[in-house]
Design a protein around this motif. Structure first.
Motif, PDB file in Angstrom:
ATOM      1  N   GLY A   1    -111.426   6.426 -40.648  1.00 32.84           N
ATOM      2  CA  GLY A   1    -112.821   6.192 -40.964  1.00 32.84           C
ATOM      3  C   GLY A   1    -113.171   4.721 -40.840  1.00 32.84           C
ATOM      4  O   GLY A   1    -112.312   3.865 -40.732  1.00 32.84           O
ATOM      5  N   GLU A   2    -114.461   4.429 -40.852  1.00 33.54           N
ATOM      6  CA  GLU A   2    -114.884   3.035 -40.750  1.00 33.54           C
ATOM      7  C   GLU A   2    -114.796   2.340 -42.104  1.00 33.54           C
ATOM      8  O   GLU A   2    -114.298   1.243 -42.221  1.00 33.54           O
ATOM      9  CB  GLU A   2    -116.299   2.966 -40.205  1.00 33.54           C
ATOM     10  CG  GLU A   2    -116.380   3.385 -38.745  1.00 33.54           C
ATOM     11  CD  GLU A   2    -117.786   3.274 -38.211  1.00 33.54           C
ATOM     12  OE1 GLU A   2    -118.396   4.309 -37.970  1.00 33.54           O
ATOM     13  OE2 GLU A   2    -118.258   2.144 -38.076  1.00 33.54           O
ATOM     14  N   LEU A   3    -115.318   2.979 -43.137  1.00 30.80           N
ATOM     15  CA  LEU A   3    -115.272   2.390 -44.470  1.00 30.80           C
ATOM     16  C   LEU A   3    -114.322   3.135 -45.386  1.00 30.80           C
ATOM     17  O   LEU A   3    -113.736   2.559 -46.290  1.00 30.80           O
ATOM     18  CB  LEU A   3    -116.665   2.427 -45.122  1.00 30.80           C
ATOM     19  CG  LEU A   3    -117.720   1.523 -44.520  1.00 30.80           C
ATOM     20  CD1 LEU A   3    -119.062   1.792 -45.181  1.00 30.80           C
ATOM     21  CD2 LEU A   3    -117.336   0.073 -44.699  1.00 30.80           C
ATOM     22  N   ILE A   4    -114.196   4.418 -45.169  1.00 28.63           N
ATOM     23  CA  ILE A   4    -113.480   5.276 -46.102  1.00 28.63           C
ATOM     24  C   ILE A   4    -112.369   5.994 -45.359  1.00 28.63           C
ATOM     25  O   ILE A   4    -112.587   6.568 -44.302  1.00 28.63           O
ATOM     26  CB  ILE A   4    -114.451   6.294 -46.718  1.00 28.63           C
ATOM     27  CG1 ILE A   4    -115.595   5.554 -47.428  1.00 28.63           C
ATOM     28  CG2 ILE A   4    -113.732   7.224 -47.678  1.00 28.63           C
ATOM     29  CD1 ILE A   4    -116.783   6.391 -47.728  1.00 28.63           C
ATOM     30  N   ASP A   5    -111.184   5.959 -45.883  1.00 25.06           N
ATOM     31  CA  ASP A   5    -110.064   6.663 -45.270  1.00 25.06           C
ATOM     32  C   ASP A   5    -110.352   8.153 -45.320  1.00 25.06           C
ATOM     33  O   ASP A   5    -110.519   8.723 -46.387  1.00 25.06           O
ATOM     34  CB  ASP A   5    -108.776   6.340 -46.022  1.00 25.06           C
ATOM     35  CG  ASP A   5    -107.546   6.876 -45.322  1.00 25.06           C
ATOM     36  OD1 ASP A   5    -107.682   7.784 -44.486  1.00 25.06           O
ATOM     37  OD2 ASP A   5    -106.454   6.388 -45.617  1.00 25.06           O
ATOM     38  N   GLY A   6    -110.400   8.783 -44.168  1.00 25.00           N
ATOM     39  CA  GLY A   6    -110.750  10.190 -44.084  1.00 25.00           C
ATOM     40  C   GLY A   6    -109.575  11.125 -43.967  1.00 25.00           C
ATOM     41  O   GLY A   6    -109.759  12.312 -43.745  1.00 25.00           O
ATOM     42  N   THR A   7    -108.354  10.627 -44.090  1.00 20.94           N
ATOM     43  CA  THR A   7    -107.194  11.511 -44.018  1.00 20.94           C
ATOM     44  C   THR A   7    -107.203  12.386 -45.266  1.00 20.94           C
ATOM     45  O   THR A   7    -107.109  11.865 -46.372  1.00 20.94           O
ATOM     46  CB  THR A   7    -105.885  10.720 -43.941  1.00 20.94           C
ATOM     47  OG1 THR A   7    -105.945   9.810 -42.843  1.00 20.94           O
ATOM     48  CG2 THR A   7    -104.705  11.660 -43.735  1.00 20.94           C
ATOM     49  N   PRO A   8    -107.329  13.697 -45.109  1.00 21.77           N
ATOM     50  CA  PRO A   8    -107.431  14.557 -46.291  1.00 21.77           C
ATOM     51  C   PRO A   8    -106.209  14.426 -47.203  1.00 21.77           C
ATOM     52  O   PRO A   8    -105.068  14.397 -46.743  1.00 21.77           O
ATOM     53  CB  PRO A   8    -107.511  15.968 -45.693  1.00 21.77           C
ATOM     54  CG  PRO A   8    -108.007  15.755 -44.296  1.00 21.77           C
ATOM     55  CD  PRO A   8    -107.442  14.441 -43.858  1.00 21.77           C
ATOM     56  N   LEU A   9    -106.477  14.334 -48.506  1.00 16.24           N
ATOM     57  CA  LEU A   9    -105.412  14.182 -49.492  1.00 16.24           C
ATOM     58  C   LEU A   9    -104.368  15.301 -49.404  1.00 16.24           C
ATOM     59  O   LEU A   9    -103.171  15.011 -49.484  1.00 16.24           O
ATOM     60  CB  LEU A   9    -106.003  14.090 -50.900  1.00 16.24           C
ATOM     61  CG  LEU A   9    -105.015  13.827 -52.024  1.00 16.24           C
ATOM     62  CD1 LEU A   9    -104.262  12.523 -51.811  1.00 16.24           C
ATOM     63  CD2 LEU A   9    -105.727  13.817 -53.367  1.00 16.24           C
ATOM     64  N   PRO A  10    -104.761  16.578 -49.218  1.00 18.69           N
ATOM     65  CA  PRO A  10    -103.726  17.603 -49.109  1.00 18.69           C
ATOM     66  C   PRO A  10    -102.741  17.339 -47.965  1.00 18.69           C
ATOM     67  O   PRO A  10    -101.535  17.546 -48.115  1.00 18.69           O
ATOM     68  CB  PRO A  10    -104.508  18.896 -48.861  1.00 18.69           C
ATOM     69  CG  PRO A  10    -105.834  18.635 -49.473  1.00 18.69           C
ATOM     70  CD  PRO A  10    -106.100  17.175 -49.224  1.00 18.69           C
ATOM     71  N   LEU A  11    -103.244  16.859 -46.838  1.00 23.43           N
ATOM     72  CA  LEU A  11    -102.358  16.556 -45.713  1.00 23.43           C
ATOM     73  C   LEU A  11    -101.419  15.408 -46.071  1.00 23.43           C
ATOM     74  O   LEU A  11    -100.236  15.434 -45.746  1.00 23.43           O
ATOM     75  CB  LEU A  11    -103.176  16.226 -44.463  1.00 23.43           C
ATOM     76  CG  LEU A  11    -102.401  16.122 -43.149  1.00 23.43           C
ATOM     77  CD1 LEU A  11    -101.696  17.442 -42.840  1.00 23.43           C
ATOM     78  CD2 LEU A  11    -103.332  15.745 -42.018  1.00 23.43           C
ATOM     79  N   ARG A  12    -101.938  14.406 -46.764  1.00 26.11           N
ATOM     80  CA  ARG A  12    -101.099  13.284 -47.207  1.00 26.11           C
ATOM     81  C   ARG A  12     -99.984  13.772 -48.132  1.00 26.11           C
ATOM     82  O   ARG A  12     -98.858  13.315 -48.054  1.00 26.11           O
ATOM     83  CB  ARG A  12    -101.935  12.248 -47.946  1.00 26.11           C
ATOM     84  CG  ARG A  12    -102.850  11.454 -47.071  1.00 26.11           C
ATOM     85  CD  ARG A  12    -103.657  10.503 -47.933  1.00 26.11           C
ATOM     86  NE  ARG A  12    -104.466   9.633 -47.149  1.00 26.11           N
ATOM     87  CZ  ARG A  12    -104.039   8.473 -46.642  1.00 26.11           C
ATOM     88  NH1 ARG A  12    -102.815   8.073 -46.852  1.00 26.11           N
ATOM     89  NH2 ARG A  12    -104.846   7.726 -45.932  1.00 26.11           N
ATOM     90  N   LEU A  13    -100.325  14.694 -49.024  1.00 22.54           N
ATOM     91  CA  LEU A  13     -99.345  15.209 -49.974  1.00 22.54           C
ATOM     92  C   LEU A  13     -98.316  16.097 -49.292  1.00 22.54           C
ATOM     93  O   LEU A  13     -97.129  16.041 -49.603  1.00 22.54           O
ATOM     94  CB  LEU A  13    -100.053  15.986 -51.085  1.00 22.54           C
ATOM     95  CG  LEU A  13    -100.862  15.140 -52.065  1.00 22.54           C
ATOM     96  CD1 LEU A  13    -101.829  16.006 -52.847  1.00 22.54           C
ATOM     97  CD2 LEU A  13     -99.942  14.372 -52.998  1.00 22.54           C
ATOM     98  N   LEU A  14     -98.746  16.922 -48.353  1.00 25.88           N
ATOM     99  CA  LEU A  14     -97.826  17.821 -47.652  1.00 25.88           C
ATOM    100  C   LEU A  14     -96.845  17.068 -46.770  1.00 25.88           C
ATOM    101  O   LEU A  14     -95.691  17.466 -46.629  1.00 25.88           O
ATOM    102  CB  LEU A  14     -98.620  18.828 -46.800  1.00 25.88           C
ATOM    103  CG  LEU A  14     -99.365  19.901 -47.592  1.00 25.88           C
ATOM    104  CD1 LEU A  14    -100.432  20.539 -46.725  1.00 25.88           C
ATOM    105  CD2 LEU A  14     -98.392  20.949 -48.121  1.00 25.88           C
ATOM    106  N   LEU A  15     -97.320  15.981 -46.154  1.00 25.80           N
ATOM    107  CA  LEU A  15     -96.489  15.234 -45.219  1.00 25.80           C
ATOM    108  C   LEU A  15     -95.864  13.995 -45.843  1.00 25.80           C
ATOM    109  O   LEU A  15     -95.364  13.132 -45.141  1.00 25.80           O
ATOM    110  CB  LEU A  15     -97.305  14.862 -43.978  1.00 25.80           C
ATOM    111  CG  LEU A  15     -97.795  16.050 -43.162  1.00 25.80           C
ATOM    112  CD1 LEU A  15     -98.668  15.581 -41.999  1.00 25.80           C
ATOM    113  CD2 LEU A  15     -96.632  16.879 -42.652  1.00 25.80           C
TER     114      LEU A  15
END
Length: 170
Positions: free
Chosen positions: A116-130
């Protein structure tokens, strides 16, 4: 009997549950909020869906990014009206035996969308799973419970707040 946990224990339990999940599926709308230096807030909303099966099968839709892996090949397209969806190009490549978040960020355009430009758009569930290592830094702060539970579809949920570097993330 109800077991009472503090916010740090809830986050630890959440991380363990995601790290041990063989499969995951979710769909909804994500809202990102960030407080700017001048004290004002900015936010963004977008549809989100994720289907995930260990070790390397998934389908993700977020912020115009559509990417999927059948366990052998990763394919991705980006919706972008200004570029006619990047001239209708499709990313295709082999996937490793065990997929990681850095495999998504290795493509510049996908990484731009996820960051994202201002906000990290990587979904939290994906961050937690990986098991995203940057999540450790994000959660390395004062973790506090915002409320004692909200109810959605008859299930109770907790909202957690993390404060670090004079910023808040919920």
């Amino acid at each position: 009997a109800t077991v009472v946990m503090d916010a740090g224990q809830l986050v630890s339990k959440l991380r363990t549950a995601y790290a041990n999940a063989d499969a995951y599926e979710d769909r909804g709308e994500l809202t990102w909020q960030q407080q700017l230096e001048d004290g004002s807030w900015t936010s963004a909303k977008g549809e989100f869906s994720l289907t995930f099966e260990r070790p390397n099968k998934f389908a993700l839709r977020v912020r115009g990014l559509h990417v999927a892996s059948d366990g052998e090949r990763l394919r991705g397209v980006i919706e972008d009206e200004a570029t006619d969806d990047y001239d209708r190009q499709m990313l295709q490549r082999n996937v490793p035996e065990k997929f990681s978040l850095s495999d998504l960020h290795s493509d510049l355009e996908m990484s731009k969308i996820l960051n994202g430009e201002l906000i990290d758009g990587t979904p939290l569930p994906l961050r937690l799973l990986l098991e995203d290592s940057t999540l450790d830094a994000w959660l390395d702060g004062e973790i506090s419970r915002v409320d004692d539970g909200e109810t959605l579809d008859g299930r109770s949920y907790y909202r957690i707040q993390v404060e670090h570097n004079q910023q808040q993330a919920t």
